[in-house]
Design a protein around this motif. Structure first.
Motif, PDB file in Angstrom:
ATOM      1  N   TRP A 225       1.069  -1.306  -0.073  1.00 15.61           N
ATOM      2  CA  TRP A 225      -0.128   0.037  -0.247  1.00 15.61           C
ATOM      3  C   TRP A 225       0.685   1.316   0.087  1.00 15.61           C
ATOM      4  CZ3 TRP A 225      -3.479  -1.630   4.606  1.00 15.61           C
ATOM      5  CH2 TRP A 225      -4.230  -3.150   4.353  1.00 15.61           C
ATOM      6  N   ALA A 226       2.021   1.209   0.806  1.00 16.67           N
ATOM      7  CA  ALA A 226       2.794   2.364   0.766  1.00 16.67           C
ATOM      8  C   ALA A 226       3.445   2.519  -0.541  1.00 16.67           C
ATOM      9  CB  ALA A 226       3.747   2.172   1.976  1.00 16.67           C
ATOM     10  N   LEU A 227       4.051   1.416  -1.142  1.00 20.14           N
ATOM     11  CA  LEU A 227       4.662   1.558  -2.428  1.00 20.14           C
ATOM     12  C   LEU A 227       3.843   2.324  -3.331  1.00 20.14           C
ATOM     13  CD1 LEU A 227       7.049  -1.165  -2.345  1.00 20.14           C
ATOM     14  CD2 LEU A 227       7.729   1.063  -2.560  1.00 20.14           C
TER      15      LEU A 227
ATOM     16  N   GLN B  12       0.887   3.872  -2.884  1.00 21.15           N
ATOM     17  CA  GLN B  12      -0.124   4.623  -2.494  1.00 21.15           C
ATOM     18  C   GLN B  12      -1.436   3.983  -2.387  1.00 21.15           C
ATOM     19  OE1 GLN B  12       0.643   8.511  -4.260  1.00 21.15           O
ATOM     20  NE2 GLN B  12       2.686   8.403  -3.203  1.00 21.15           N
ATOM     21  N   SER B  13      -1.848   2.785  -2.192  1.00 22.64           N
ATOM     22  CA  SER B  13      -3.078   2.237  -2.309  1.00 22.64           C
ATOM     23  C   SER B  13      -3.687   1.988  -3.462  1.00 22.64           C
ATOM     24  CB  SER B  13      -4.242   2.783  -1.231  1.00 22.64           C
ATOM     25  OG  SER B  13      -3.772   2.621   0.075  1.00 22.64           O
ATOM     26  N   ASN B  14      -2.945   2.317  -4.813  1.00 22.20           N
ATOM     27  CA  ASN B  14      -3.483   1.641  -6.166  1.00 22.20           C
ATOM     28  C   ASN B  14      -3.526   0.454  -6.221  1.00 22.20           C
ATOM     29  OD1 ASN B  14      -4.363   4.297  -7.627  1.00 22.20           O
ATOM     30  ND2 ASN B  14      -2.085   4.891  -7.314  1.00 22.20           N
ATOM     31  N   SER B  15      -3.986  -0.208  -7.046  1.00 22.18           N
ATOM     32  CA  SER B  15      -3.858  -1.688  -7.384  1.00 22.18           C
ATOM     33  C   SER B  15      -4.209  -2.477  -6.031  1.00 22.18           C
ATOM     34  CB  SER B  15      -2.706  -2.103  -7.971  1.00 22.18           C
ATOM     35  OG  SER B  15      -2.201  -1.222  -8.820  1.00 22.18           O
ATOM     36  N   PHE B  16      -5.089  -2.120  -5.318  1.00 26.04           N
ATOM     37  CA  PHE B  16      -5.368  -2.552  -4.050  1.00 26.04           C
ATOM     38  C   PHE B  16      -5.535  -4.253  -4.101  1.00 26.04           C
ATOM     39  CE2 PHE B  16      -6.520  -2.157   0.486  1.00 26.04           C
ATOM     40  CZ  PHE B  16      -7.301  -3.309   0.622  1.00 26.04           C
ATOM     41  N   ILE B  17      -6.170  -4.700  -5.297  1.00 23.94           N
ATOM     42  CA  ILE B  17      -6.377  -6.152  -5.382  1.00 23.94           C
ATOM     43  C   ILE B  17      -5.319  -6.705  -5.464  1.00 23.94           C
ATOM     44  CG2 ILE B  17      -6.437  -6.190  -8.091  1.00 23.94           C
ATOM     45  CD1 ILE B  17      -8.814  -7.910  -5.567  1.00 23.94           C
ATOM     46  N   THR B  18      -4.027  -6.296  -5.822  1.00 23.85           N
ATOM     47  CA  THR B  18      -2.724  -6.993  -5.673  1.00 23.85           C
ATOM     48  C   THR B  18      -2.444  -7.496  -4.151  1.00 23.85           C
ATOM     49  OG1 THR B  18      -1.945  -5.775  -7.304  1.00 23.85           O
ATOM     50  CG2 THR B  18      -0.571  -7.181  -6.299  1.00 23.85           C
TER      51      THR B  18
END
Lengths: 310, 186, 471
Positions: C404-406, C408-414
């Motif tokens: 999440w930090a790397l 910035q919470s994009n691509s959460f599903i990963t």
């Protein structure tokens, strides 16, 4: 001797109690004396609508808050969960900030959440403005996101799913007006053409050459980040009632769009989102208002046009 | 009175991002070591060799610990940099008031309890009370009357090592992540 | 219905019913763990389809916290307090009534939650009426404990007595205040609701679970080693530090969140200070066991205590660390926190209760534990299973947090996809733990009918004879 005994035990009890009161004063009472923790700001959702209120009760009942948070932290880690930066008519910019106490004033109970098994939902309506999507997702989460581990709520009656979806759509920054401009006649957007383009979209040109690798790479990243395929399908051929999308308008097949539409048209739709015939939002977000820059939108256009003939 | 000090005034600077206050962790750690060491010294709970030294310097160490905490806290909250500052100067004043107020309350309560405890003779209870649990008629386990065999003391190292390994594991895990993040420029 | 007034009966009955709640509560926990691996497990299954993760999780937490652990704590109080005070328990009859009360209330707890009637606040999900009844229940136990101490013959209060007395006095207060003073319609809204919730959520740990658990350790350790606690004065420091420092830490659950910055700082500062009490306990632990480590080889309860102390250290090491804003930024909302919570409630306090049960039940029933082999199995299976459990969750949590930090919470599903192996490992660990508990329950119920006779130092009432000899 007996006196000492009594004093010991009573003193002990009193001591423990006083220490507890100290912490209560500092950590419970003091915050309650702070005004700004109560007063709702313009961004706070209001739950007057009966269906929305019902939806909130269902959200609480089903324990959604055990997997989903509703707070955007004051750190960069949570950037993707922020509401989009939006310039209002009077020039002030709202959105694009962590959540504040004022955002929760109408929430009882506050459903801040403690774990993110699933994404944060405080501003989810900006990212996923389609009611149909939410209902499809609630009925079968894996139809919209194959790797989701969220349970299915198909066993809930249709009215409850409807209420839940309405509630989820209320989870946004209420100081940001929801606006979409692109309106097309008829049922299928593929039938519409450049004659509909508003003035500011007529003469625009794509800064990228067709098939520009940098643009394509950027577009791929954006598509992944923004979750476009959640609606347009992992195969990019859109969805309809046979594969998880209940009612029209249906998310477009990108290959067909590449054939049928001009770059300007696609750019217009991506920027402004779309309206249904009755004037309500169809669910295609207005990405211009949701944090996607001009260059990025053109990169997406390049990507889609690159699908032509494939 | 301390409530009045604590109630935030004009500055609604209650909500700020980030901040460099994790320096507070260092101050806190130093203060804890000093304070706790001082306390142990004052109460004679150190190995015999250091007992006299402990009694002499214990109080000073304790005071030093509290001072580090107070000064560090003040430095962080008033002088430290924070990203979004609403009503900057007023915030500084408020933060200082709250640090001082909290510490004031801390000192008041501890001293109050200490005073009451001294009066009730609790502090003079002495170590003899610890034998009461052995004499209370509840029969001890068989292992309580067991004769120690040579070499068994080494068993101590198992939990000790486990503690060390796990502490290292957690710290390393966190540090790796934090390092990766800073390397990635986050 | 006449409730028994037999000495020791209420403690025994509480232990027996508590372990049953443990079986039920932990089974719900395993069920929840499986739902995260196979989300469609109950889909389209009649009735079961309603038991989705969101409903199962609170049933698990409520039943293990208030059914199992609190039940075992009540039993431990009813066992140890009389022996610390040198008199019989004030009223076994009231104690047995409380056993019945507890069981009925816990049944209500579970049923209510499965039906979806929740107040939506973590650990405070129960409806108002159940909360009132919970306060009554704590009150009944507290009354029994306080009256026993009021009539005591033992003139000085040993540290365990302090801890237990402090716990029964402060717990109802914490519960009432944290549950919005028990106003029926939850009047405090918004962020303050969360602040009050976490005042309660954290302090139920600090003022109920910690003191009774640590108090039990201070009682059991001398009994199992024959040595008095290394330094009583040090244990008193630990007592006061716990009672002082724990209170303001509640808001550390809301670090970097929409609560006042000063409140977070106060919570963080006090959370860091929490490293002190664990030192006092550990110093006393190692000090008392010094020269007597051989006893651990021959005693399963002692093995549980040693492990509990290691886990207690870890949980109190993690806590101060994860309260810091920079660490919280990567651990908050992740599986790390789940691991941390279990380190305290399972690894530390449940393990201490296992030791208590192995110690107390033979003395309460007059029968030795039936199978030493099952005791060993219980221990090793619990230890290994739990280690797998919390290690996998910790690593998983760091993976989530760094992703999440790397990004910035994009691509959460990963981050969800990445958790799968850790969820599986956790479920394997959980299965081991649950199996171990079934062995345990079987063993102690077998002991009740088939255990060898347990010889005591004197016949008749152990407590009274001790008082008679002026101990």
């Amino acid at each position: 001797m007996k006196n000492k005994l009594e004093k010991n035990a009573a003193l002990l009890g009193l001591g423990a109690f006083l220490l507890l009161m100290f912490s209560v004063t500092i950590t419970v009472v003091l915050p309650m004396l702070q005004d700004d923790l109560y007063v709702a700001d313009a961004a706070a959702p209001v739950y007057d609508d009966a269906n929305v209120a019902l939806g909130r009760e269902i959200y609480k009942r089903e324990g959604c808050f055990y997997c989903h948070t509703q707070q955007v932290r004051t750190i960069d880690n949570d950037n993707a969960f922020r509401a989009p930066a939006t310039k209002l008519k009077d020039g002030t910019v709202v959105g694009d900030r962590p959540t504040r106490p004022g955002d929760y004033a109408n929430d009882n109970p506050a459903l801040l959440g403690t774990e993110r098994t699933g994404p944060d939902l405080k501003y989810v309506a900006h990212r996923l403005p389609s009611k149909d999507w939410h209902i499809a997702h609630l009925i079968d989460p894996r139809s919209t996101e194959p790797n989701s581990i969220m349970p299915s709520f198909a066993h809930l009656p249709a009215e409850e799913l409807d209420a839940l979806a309405d509630y989820l759509l209320s989870l946004r920054d209420w100081s940001i007006p929801i606006v979409t401009y692109a309106k097309y006649p008829g049922k299928d957007i593929l039938d519409a053409g450049d004659e509909l383009l508003p003035e500011d979209y007529q003469g625009v040109k794509n800064p990228y050459k067709p098939g520009d690798p940098a643009a394509l790479a950027r577009a791929e990243q954006l598509i992944k980040d923004k979750g476009c395929l959640a609606c347009h399908g992992t195969d990019m051929r859109g969805k309809n009632s046979t594969n998880g999308w209940a009612n029209p308008p249906f998310p477009t097949d990108w290959y067909k769009a590449a054939e049928k539409h001009s770059e300007q048209f696609i750019y217009w739709i991506i920027s402004e989102g779309t309206l249904k015939e009755d004037g309500t939002a169809s669910g295609m977000p207005a990405w211009r208002q949701n944090g996607v820059s001009e260059e990025d939108r053109w990169a997406l256009v390049t990507y889609i046009k690159n699908l032509k003939g494939k | 009175m301390f409530v009045a000090i604590q109630v935030p005034q004009v500055a609604h600077a209650e909500h700020m991002s980030g901040g460099t206050n994790d320096l507070m962790g260092l101050y806190g750690g130093a203060s804890l070591l000093l304070g706790f060491g001082g306390l142990l010294g004052m109460l004679g709970l150190v190995p015999r060799r250091w007992r006299r030294l402990g009694r002499r310097w214990g109080t000073w160490l304790l005071v030093a610990g509290v001072t580090v905490l107070a000064v560090g806290g003040y430095q962080i909250s008033v002088k430290g940099k924070v990203e979004e500052v609403l009503g900057g100067e007023a915030y500084g004043r408020m933060a200082a008031q709250q640090i001082i107020g909290t510490l004031g309350a801390f000192v008041l309560f501890w001293s109050g309890v200490y005073y009451l405890a001294r009066r009730a003779g609790v502090l003079n209870m002495g170590e003899s009370v610890k034998y009461s649990v052995l004499r209370n008629g509840d029969p001890a386990d068989r292992t309580a009357s067991r004769v120690a065999r040579p070499g068994e003391q080494r068993l101590m190292w198992i939990p000790f090592a486990a503690m060390g390994v796990l502490a290292l594991f957690f710290t390393t895990g966190v540090l790796i992540v934090l390092y990766r993040l800073s390397a990635a420029g986050v | 219905m006449v409730f028994s007034n037999a000495e020791g009966s209420s403690s025994r009955n509480f232990y027996y019913t508590a372990v049953l709640w443990m079986a039920i509560g932990m089974s719900f926990g395993l069920f929840a763990a499986c739902l995260l691996i196979w989300p469609d497990l109950v889909k389209a299954v009649p009735i079961l389809e309603y038991f989705t993760f969101g409903r199962v999780r609170p049933v698990h937490t409520n039943l293990v916290m208030f059914g199992w652990l609190s039940g075992a704590y009540f039993a431990t109080l009813f066992y140890m307090v009389p022996r610390l005070a040198g008199v019989k328990l004030y009223s076994e009859r009231l104690g047995n009534f409380t056993v019945l009360f507890h069981n009925l209330l816990m049944t209500s707890y579970g049923v209510v939650l499965l039906f979806g009637r929740t107040m939506g606040r973590e650990y405070a999900e129960q409806p108002w009426i159940n909360k009132m009844l919970t306060v009554v229940m704590f009150g009944l136990v507290g009354y029994n404990v306080i009256m026993t101490f009021a009539n005591r013959k033992e003139k000085e209060l040993y540290v365990s007595a302090w801890y237990m007395l402090g716990a029964v006095i402060t717990t109802p207060v914490v519960y009432i205040i944290g549950n919005q003073f028990l106003f029926p319609n939850n009047p405090i809204a918004g962020v303050n609701d969360s602040v009050a919730n976490w005042f309660y959520g954290h302090n139920i740990l600090g003022y109920w679970f910690t003191p009774v658990g640590i108090g039990a350790v201070y009682y059991l350790l001398p009994k199992m080693t024959g040595a008095p606690v290394w330094s009583h004065r040090l244990s008193m420091i630990g007592f006061w530090v716990i009672f002082f420092v724990y209170g303001p830490t509640g808001a550390h659950h809301l670090v970097n969140g929409p609560v006042p910055y000063w409140l977070q700082t106060v919570a963080i500062a006090f959370s860091v200070t929490l490293i002190i009490p664990v030192w006092t306990v550990l110093t006393n632990f190692y000090g008392t066991l010094n020269g007597r480590w051989g006893a651990v080889k021959e005693s399963v309860p002692l093995k549980f205590l040693v492990s509990a102390m290691v886990f207690y250290f870890i949980t109190c090491f993690q806590g101060p660390m994860q309260a810091l804003r920079s660490v919280s930024a990567i651990t908050h909302f992740t599986n790390w926190v789940v691991g941390h919570a279990h380190l305290a409630l399972l690894g530390t306090f449940s393990f201490i209760m296992f030791a208590s049960i192995y110690y107390a039940l033979p003395r309460l029933t007059g029968r030795e534990i039936w199978s030493a082999k099952l005791m060993e199995w219980h221990y090793w299976l619990s230890l290994i299973g739990f280690t797998l459990f919390f290690v996998s969750l910790t690593i998983g949590g760091l993976v989530q947090g760094s992703h999440w930090a790397l990004n910035q919470s994009n691509s959460f599903i990963t981050s969800v996809i990445q958790q799968k192996p850790y969820h599986i490992a956790r479920a394997v660990g959980g299965t081991m733990i649950l199996s171990a508990q079934f062995l345990f329950i079987y063993n102690i119920f077998r002991s009740a009918v088939a255990g060898k006779a347990f010889t005591t130092a004197s016949s008749g009432s152990q407590v009274e004879s001790a008082a008679a000899t002026g101990a």
